[in-house]
Motif scaffolding. Structure first.
Motif, PDB file in Angstrom:
ATOM      1  N   PHE A   1      32.061 -30.052  11.851  1.00 60.69           N
ATOM      2  CA  PHE A   1      32.742 -30.016  10.452  1.00 60.69           C
ATOM      3  C   PHE A   1      34.255 -29.334  10.689  1.00 60.69           C
ATOM      4  CE2 PHE A   1      34.153 -26.763   7.448  1.00 60.69           C
ATOM      5  CZ  PHE A   1      34.273 -27.406   6.486  1.00 60.69           C
ATOM      6  N   ASN A   2      34.479 -28.596  11.861  1.00 63.53           N
ATOM      7  CA  ASN A   2      35.911 -28.212  11.827  1.00 63.53           C
ATOM      8  C   ASN A   2      36.784 -29.324  12.241  1.00 63.53           C
ATOM      9  OD1 ASN A   2      35.458 -25.458  11.094  1.00 63.53           O
ATOM     10  ND2 ASN A   2      34.831 -24.971  13.223  1.00 63.53           N
ATOM     11  N   ARG A   3      36.231 -30.241  13.236  1.00 65.07           N
ATOM     12  CA  ARG A   3      36.691 -31.560  13.531  1.00 65.07           C
ATOM     13  C   ARG A   3      37.119 -32.233  12.462  1.00 65.07           C
ATOM     14  NH1 ARG A   3      33.781 -32.670  17.336  1.00 65.07           N
ATOM     15  NH2 ARG A   3      32.564 -34.355  16.161  1.00 65.07           N
ATOM     16  N   GLU A   4      36.275 -32.470  11.707  1.00 70.41           N
ATOM     17  CA  GLU A   4      36.456 -33.431  10.462  1.00 70.41           C
ATOM     18  C   GLU A   4      37.495 -32.541   9.399  1.00 70.41           C
ATOM     19  OE1 GLU A   4      32.457 -33.789   8.747  1.00 70.41           O
ATOM     20  OE2 GLU A   4      31.874 -35.435  10.294  1.00 70.41           O
ATOM     21  N   TRP A   5      37.283 -31.308   9.400  1.00 74.49           N
ATOM     22  CA  TRP A   5      38.195 -30.483   8.545  1.00 74.49           C
ATOM     23  C   TRP A   5      39.497 -30.696   8.929  1.00 74.49           C
ATOM     24  CZ3 TRP A   5      37.666 -27.722   4.142  1.00 74.49           C
ATOM     25  CH2 TRP A   5      38.566 -27.020   3.847  1.00 74.49           C
ATOM     26  N   SER A   6      39.841 -30.660  10.402  1.00 72.79           N
ATOM     27  CA  SER A   6      41.054 -30.716  10.988  1.00 72.79           C
ATOM     28  C   SER A   6      41.796 -32.126  10.624  1.00 72.79           C
ATOM     29  CB  SER A   6      41.161 -30.353  12.305  1.00 72.79           C
ATOM     30  OG  SER A   6      40.818 -29.143  12.537  1.00 72.79           O
ATOM     31  N   MET A   7      40.830 -33.187  10.816  1.00 71.96           N
ATOM     32  CA  MET A   7      41.312 -34.535  10.602  1.00 71.96           C
ATOM     33  C   MET A   7      41.862 -34.906   9.256  1.00 71.96           C
ATOM     34  SD  MET A   7      38.382 -36.673  13.031  1.00 71.96           S
ATOM     35  CE  MET A   7      39.081 -38.140  12.282  1.00 71.96           C
ATOM     36  N   MET A   8      41.125 -34.120   8.288  1.00 71.35           N
ATOM     37  CA  MET A   8      41.227 -34.450   6.799  1.00 71.35           C
ATOM     38  C   MET A   8      42.611 -33.602   6.442  1.00 71.35           C
ATOM     39  SD  MET A   8      37.601 -33.481   5.120  1.00 71.35           S
ATOM     40  CE  MET A   8      38.010 -33.586   3.583  1.00 71.35           C
ATOM     41  N   TYR A   9      43.021 -32.634   6.836  1.00 70.07           N
ATOM     42  CA  TYR A   9      44.139 -31.731   6.296  1.00 70.07           C
ATOM     43  C   TYR A   9      45.216 -31.770   7.452  1.00 70.07           C
ATOM     44  CZ  TYR A   9      40.856 -30.437   2.906  1.00 70.07           C
ATOM     45  OH  TYR A   9      40.252 -30.244   1.680  1.00 70.07           O
ATOM     46  N   CYS A  10      45.266 -32.294   8.575  1.00 69.48           N
ATOM     47  CA  CYS A  10      46.281 -32.371   9.724  1.00 69.48           C
ATOM     48  C   CYS A  10      47.346 -33.245   9.087  1.00 69.48           C
ATOM     49  CB  CYS A  10      45.817 -32.353  10.844  1.00 69.48           C
ATOM     50  SG  CYS A  10      44.979 -31.165  11.757  1.00 69.48           S
ATOM     51  N   LYS A  11      47.048 -34.071   8.167  1.00 68.38           N
ATOM     52  CA  LYS A  11      48.229 -35.065   7.961  1.00 68.38           C
ATOM     53  C   LYS A  11      49.331 -34.380   7.456  1.00 68.38           C
ATOM     54  CE  LYS A  11      44.589 -38.249   6.564  1.00 68.38           C
ATOM     55  NZ  LYS A  11      44.139 -39.314   5.464  1.00 68.38           N
ATOM     56  N   ASP A  12      49.130 -33.031   6.756  1.00 60.25           N
ATOM     57  CA  ASP A  12      50.565 -32.472   6.459  1.00 60.25           C
ATOM     58  C   ASP A  12      50.552 -31.161   7.103  1.00 60.25           C
ATOM     59  OD1 ASP A  12      48.892 -32.444   3.509  1.00 60.25           O
ATOM     60  OD2 ASP A  12      48.964 -30.588   4.603  1.00 60.25           O
ATOM     61  N   ASN A  13      51.890 -30.367   6.779  1.00 58.99           N
ATOM     62  CA  ASN A  13      52.017 -28.944   7.516  1.00 58.99           C
ATOM     63  C   ASN A  13      51.257 -27.971   6.812  1.00 58.99           C
ATOM     64  OD1 ASN A  13      53.843 -30.188   9.128  1.00 58.99           O
ATOM     65  ND2 ASN A  13      55.452 -29.788   7.855  1.00 58.99           N
ATOM     66  N   HIS A  14      50.497 -28.196   5.700  1.00 58.27           N
ATOM     67  CA  HIS A  14      49.697 -27.375   5.144  1.00 58.27           C
ATOM     68  C   HIS A  14      48.229 -26.891   5.331  1.00 58.27           C
ATOM     69  CE1 HIS A  14      53.060 -26.876   2.203  1.00 58.27           C
ATOM     70  NE2 HIS A  14      52.899 -28.096   2.188  1.00 58.27           N
ATOM     71  N   ALA A  15      47.767 -28.058   6.380  1.00 59.96           N
ATOM     72  CA  ALA A  15      46.359 -27.561   6.979  1.00 59.96           C
ATOM     73  C   ALA A  15      45.944 -26.254   7.405  1.00 59.96           C
ATOM     74  CB  ALA A  15      46.206 -28.470   8.138  1.00 59.96           C
ATOM     75  N   ALA A  16      46.868 -25.535   8.152  1.00 57.97           N
ATOM     76  CA  ALA A  16      46.682 -24.330   8.510  1.00 57.97           C
ATOM     77  C   ALA A  16      46.500 -23.223   7.140  1.00 57.97           C
ATOM     78  CB  ALA A  16      47.556 -23.723   9.442  1.00 57.97           C
ATOM     79  N   LEU A  17      47.416 -23.560   6.349  1.00 54.56           N
ATOM     80  CA  LEU A  17      47.348 -22.727   5.029  1.00 54.56           C
ATOM     81  C   LEU A  17      45.961 -22.844   4.283  1.00 54.56           C
ATOM     82  CD1 LEU A  17      51.045 -22.843   3.864  1.00 54.56           C
ATOM     83  CD2 LEU A  17      50.088 -20.906   5.029  1.00 54.56           C
ATOM     84  N   ARG A  18      45.611 -24.129   4.164  1.00 54.22           N
ATOM     85  CA  ARG A  18      44.415 -24.286   3.325  1.00 54.22           C
ATOM     86  C   ARG A  18      43.157 -23.802   3.876  1.00 54.22           C
ATOM     87  NH1 ARG A  18      45.210 -28.410  -0.496  1.00 54.22           N
ATOM     88  NH2 ARG A  18      47.247 -29.455  -0.426  1.00 54.22           N
ATOM     89  N   ALA A  19      43.188 -23.924   5.348  1.00 49.95           N
ATOM     90  CA  ALA A  19      42.260 -23.349   6.137  1.00 49.95           C
ATOM     91  C   ALA A  19      41.991 -21.532   5.899  1.00 49.95           C
ATOM     92  CB  ALA A  19      42.038 -23.784   7.744  1.00 49.95           C
ATOM     93  N   LEU A  20      43.364 -21.242   5.926  1.00 48.43           N
ATOM     94  CA  LEU A  20      43.241 -19.725   5.782  1.00 48.43           C
ATOM     95  C   LEU A  20      42.828 -19.347   4.351  1.00 48.43           C
ATOM     96  CD1 LEU A  20      44.470 -16.872   6.594  1.00 48.43           C
ATOM     97  CD2 LEU A  20      46.541 -17.397   5.837  1.00 48.43           C
ATOM     98  N   MET A  21      43.225 -20.073   3.470  1.00 53.10           N
ATOM     99  CA  MET A  21      42.882 -19.719   1.919  1.00 53.10           C
ATOM    100  C   MET A  21      41.336 -19.841   1.746  1.00 53.10           C
ATOM    101  SD  MET A  21      45.430 -18.422   0.483  1.00 53.10           S
ATOM    102  CE  MET A  21      44.469 -18.849  -1.224  1.00 53.10           C
ATOM    103  N   PHE A  22      40.710 -20.953   2.523  1.00 58.56           N
ATOM    104  CA  PHE A  22      39.285 -21.199   2.414  1.00 58.56           C
ATOM    105  C   PHE A  22      38.601 -19.961   2.978  1.00 58.56           C
ATOM    106  CE2 PHE A  22      35.385 -22.380   4.416  1.00 58.56           C
ATOM    107  CZ  PHE A  22      34.651 -23.098   3.155  1.00 58.56           C
ATOM    108  N   HIS A  23      39.024 -19.292   4.287  1.00 60.61           N
ATOM    109  CA  HIS A  23      38.316 -18.489   4.787  1.00 60.61           C
ATOM    110  C   HIS A  23      38.766 -17.049   3.981  1.00 60.61           C
ATOM    111  CE1 HIS A  23      36.633 -20.033   8.331  1.00 60.61           C
ATOM    112  NE2 HIS A  23      37.529 -20.843   8.548  1.00 60.61           N
ATOM    113  N   LEU A  24      39.792 -17.037   3.450  1.00 58.37           N
ATOM    114  CA  LEU A  24      40.024 -15.653   2.563  1.00 58.37           C
ATOM    115  C   LEU A  24      38.940 -15.564   1.378  1.00 58.37           C
ATOM    116  CD1 LEU A  24      44.037 -15.452   2.503  1.00 58.37           C
ATOM    117  CD2 LEU A  24      42.498 -13.984   3.451  1.00 58.37           C
ATOM    118  N   ARG A  25      38.837 -16.907   0.759  1.00 63.38           N
ATOM    119  CA  ARG A  25      37.812 -16.669  -0.228  1.00 63.38           C
ATOM    120  C   ARG A  25      36.430 -16.540   0.028  1.00 63.38           C
ATOM    121  NH1 ARG A  25      41.370 -20.943  -1.931  1.00 63.38           N
ATOM    122  NH2 ARG A  25      39.814 -22.867  -1.182  1.00 63.38           N
ATOM    123  N   ALA A  26      36.308 -17.349   1.417  1.00 64.10           N
ATOM    124  CA  ALA A  26      34.807 -16.962   1.831  1.00 64.10           C
ATOM    125  C   ALA A  26      34.535 -15.473   2.165  1.00 64.10           C
ATOM    126  CB  ALA A  26      34.544 -17.753   3.180  1.00 64.10           C
TER     127      ALA A  26
END
Length: 637
Positions: free
Chosen positions: A535-560
């Motif tokens: 899942f993480n590999r698929e997640w990285s592939m989905m969001y590494c297209k731009d510079n906001h991937a880390a932020l999106r991942a951070l927001m996801f874990h904050l909400r979790a």
């Protein structure tokens, strides 16, 4: 009059005695009784009519001589029996030696009630007369109507008198006996105008014409038309009488002689003899008509009177129950009474805290308030979760500020931890405010319980409220300390791995991220790691297209993580508040109150009853006794 009393004695006297007995009980303080009220302008001949009916001399003179309502009870005695008189007012009761002393005793009573001047009072004087020469009749004499105040009288004396008269004649149970001199225009008399205002159809009004010997020649037919009910119609009609004038009083003409002279006047009068023949003239005929009218009115009023007494009896009993029986006067019974009162209060306090029905009957439900407050707390948690979508700029700031050796696309744990703490810290003061709101509401409910439990014992109520206040402050302080400790612990960012994984999984489903449908809660750790890595590999592939991937991942874990923490806080904060502010407060209050009554030094102080409550209870007991006795009179009638 003798023929009347012989003929109607069996059915007349019991009716009048019944009403007189009810009036003696004081029932008229609470409801209207059938009565005949005598009203008239000053110098209308009102006193002369009453003297002729009663056979006694009443106060006479210039100005206002009737200054208090006078209840004139007349009872016919058998031939040869002695004259009897008694006057009653306020708490005074006195026998009267003879008819000649009545005037003096009435003046004494009026001076004691209304003062020595010329003022008036609404307090009743009761005059009872028993004689072979009086009819079975009860009348209420009211002050004569005046228009102009004389020396010593208040300027509004006329208004005062009219107000007093209306107190009586407005009641549907009262017949108005309007006295009018023949020598004046009946349409202009104030007494008849007042009667017409409250009885426009004339159903409760009877007119009495006086002083027929003073009629101007040529106006006799007008008087006859009035008596024949052809001028101003009254359902009960008119009577005409000729009583003693000032000249006859000066000549000491007796009332017996005056009645004989009256009969001779009408039988020999060229015009008025027809009124005598028709039964519309003389005092004896007036006495007969009044007696029959009163008895008819009483019988007509009895069903409604019985209903009113039953209603008042039920109302009084219900009101008395709210006041309770009060502290016992017997010394040995006082301590058990106090223990019972306090025990009942503390048991209701425990019931209030556990949501059970109160024995005191008060409808208090603290849990409806708790549900509202805790639902609001849950809404605040949800609202803060929704605000996570609005803090991406803040997350970017933290990422740029705190990211160290991590490569792009990896979550900086320090950033994650700082933001978690910052968000959860926003809930601390709202949680404390919620505690204070609930604490205040619980205190008020305990206060209400104390008011209901000790309504007549102000010292005991005050002591209970002092205990409630002190315990409330103590438990609120403990609860606040526990809440703040809880939030200090929340600054340690932690949750069980399994709980966090569940929170992540729930959030993925909510956000539409695909998962293997065969994954379930029983998969082993290795399988979970393999699929999580995928899942993480698929997640990285989905969001590494731009510079906001880390932020999106951070927001996801904050909400979790917030999802797990908020679930913890959603229950923990209400539990702390409910336990300390409600359960512990009720238990402590029970212990404190029961300990307090162990000392007999406080016994008399605690059982000191509120004066107003004691007076009210005594008044209600008196009223209850009055209505019960009145009810027994009606049942036995």
């Amino acid at each position: 009059m003798n023929n009347l009393n012989k003929h109607y004695e069996e059915r007349v006297r019991p009716c009048i005695d019944l009403i007189d007995s009810l009036r003696s009980l004081g029932v008229e303080k609470d409801l209207a009784l059938p009565a005949i009220a005598v009203i008239g302008d000053q110098s209308s001949g009102k006193s002369s009519v009453l003297e002729a009916l009663s056979g006694v001399s009443l106060p006479r003179g210039n100005g206002i001589v009737t200054r208090c309502p006078l209840e004139l009870r007349m009872k016919r005695r058998g031939e040869g029996e002695e004259w009897y008189g008694k006057i009653t007012y306020q708490n005074h009761e006195e026998a009267i030696k003879g008819p000649a002393n009545v005037d003096e005793k009435i003046r004494e009573a009026q001076n004691k009630i209304a003062g020595g001047g010329v003022g008036i009072s609404s307090k009743l004087i009761s005059l009872e007369i028993a004689s072979p020469d009086v009819p079975d009749l009860t009348l209420i004499d009211l002050p004569g109507i005046t228009r102009v105040a004389v020396k010593g009288q208040p300027e509004d004396i006329g208004d005062q008198i009219k107000k007093l008269i209306k107190m009586f004649i407005t009641k549907q149970e009262t017949i108005s006996l309007v006295v009018v001199p023949c020598s004046v225009d009946i349409a202009t008399t104030e007494a008849l105008k007042m009667a017409q205002e409250v009885d426009p159809d004339g159903e409760r009004t009877l007119g009495i014409l006086t002083k027929p010997d003073l009629v101007d020649k040529g106006t006799e037919e007008t008087v006859i038309d009035i008596v024949h009910n052809e001028v101003i119609r009254l359902e009960k009609g008119y009577m005409i009488v000729k009583c003693r004038g000032q000249k006859e009083i000066a000549e000491k003409v007796s009332l017996t002689q005056a009645i004989e002279r009256e009969r001779a006047f009408f039988t020999s009068h060229a015009h008025f003899h027809t009124l005598y023949d028709d039964g519309h003239a003389t005092v004896p005929k007036l006495a007969e008509k009044l007696t029959l009218e009163l008895v008819h009115h009483i019988k007509k009023s009895l069903p409604r009177l019985e209903e009113q007494i039953d209603e008042k009896l039920a109302q009084t009993q219900a009101e008395l129950e709210r006041y309770g029986s009060g502290p016992p006067s017997d010394g040995p019974e006082r301590l058990p009474y106090l223990i019972d009162k306090v025990t009942a209060f503390t048991q209701d306090a425990i019931s209030l805290a556990t949501g059970e029905e109160l024995k005191c009957g008060e409808k208090l439900n603290v849990f409806s308030m708790l549900r509202r407050e805790f639902k609001d707390w849950d809404a605040q948690l949800i609202h803060l979760a929704e605000n996570f979508n609005k803090i991406e700029a803040e997350a970017e700031f933290y990422e740029e500020t705190y990211r160290g050796r991590e490569l792009p696309g990896f979550i900086n744990y320090k950033t994650f931890e700082s933001m978690v703490k910052r968000q959860i810290q926003k809930l601390e003061e709202p949680a404390v405010r919620k505690l204070r709101n609930v604490s205040d509401a619980v205190r008020q409910d305990f206060f209400k319980l104390a008011h209901h439990s000790f309504p007549a014992l102000p010292n005991l109520m005050k002591r209970a409220k002092e205990k409630i206040e002190a315990i409330n402050q103590e438990k609120q302080a403990i609860a606040e300390s526990m809440l703040r400790t809880q939030f200090k612990m929340e600054m340690i960012v932690y949750t069980q791995d399994s709980l966090y994984r569940n929170s992540v999984a729930d959030l993925k489903r909510e956000e539409g991220v695909e998962q293997d449908e065969e994954q379930d809660e029983e998969q082993d750790e290795e399988e979970y790691k393999r699929k999580s890595t995928k899942f993480n590999r698929e997640w990285s592939m989905m969001y590494c297209k731009d510079n906001h991937a880390a932020l999106r991942a951070l927001m996801f874990h904050l909400r979790a993580y917030y999802k797990s923490a908020s679930q913890r806080l959603a229950d923990q904060i209400p539990l702390v508040i409910r336990y300390q502010v409600l359960q512990e407060s009720a238990a402590e209050l029970q212990k404190e109150m029961l300990t307090m009554i162990q000392s007999q030094e406080n016994l008399e102080f605690m059982l000191t009853e509120d004066f107003e409550v004691g007076s009210k209870r005594a008044a209600l007991l008196s009223r209850l006794k009055r209505f019960k006795k009145a009810r027994s009179y009606l049942v036995g009638f």
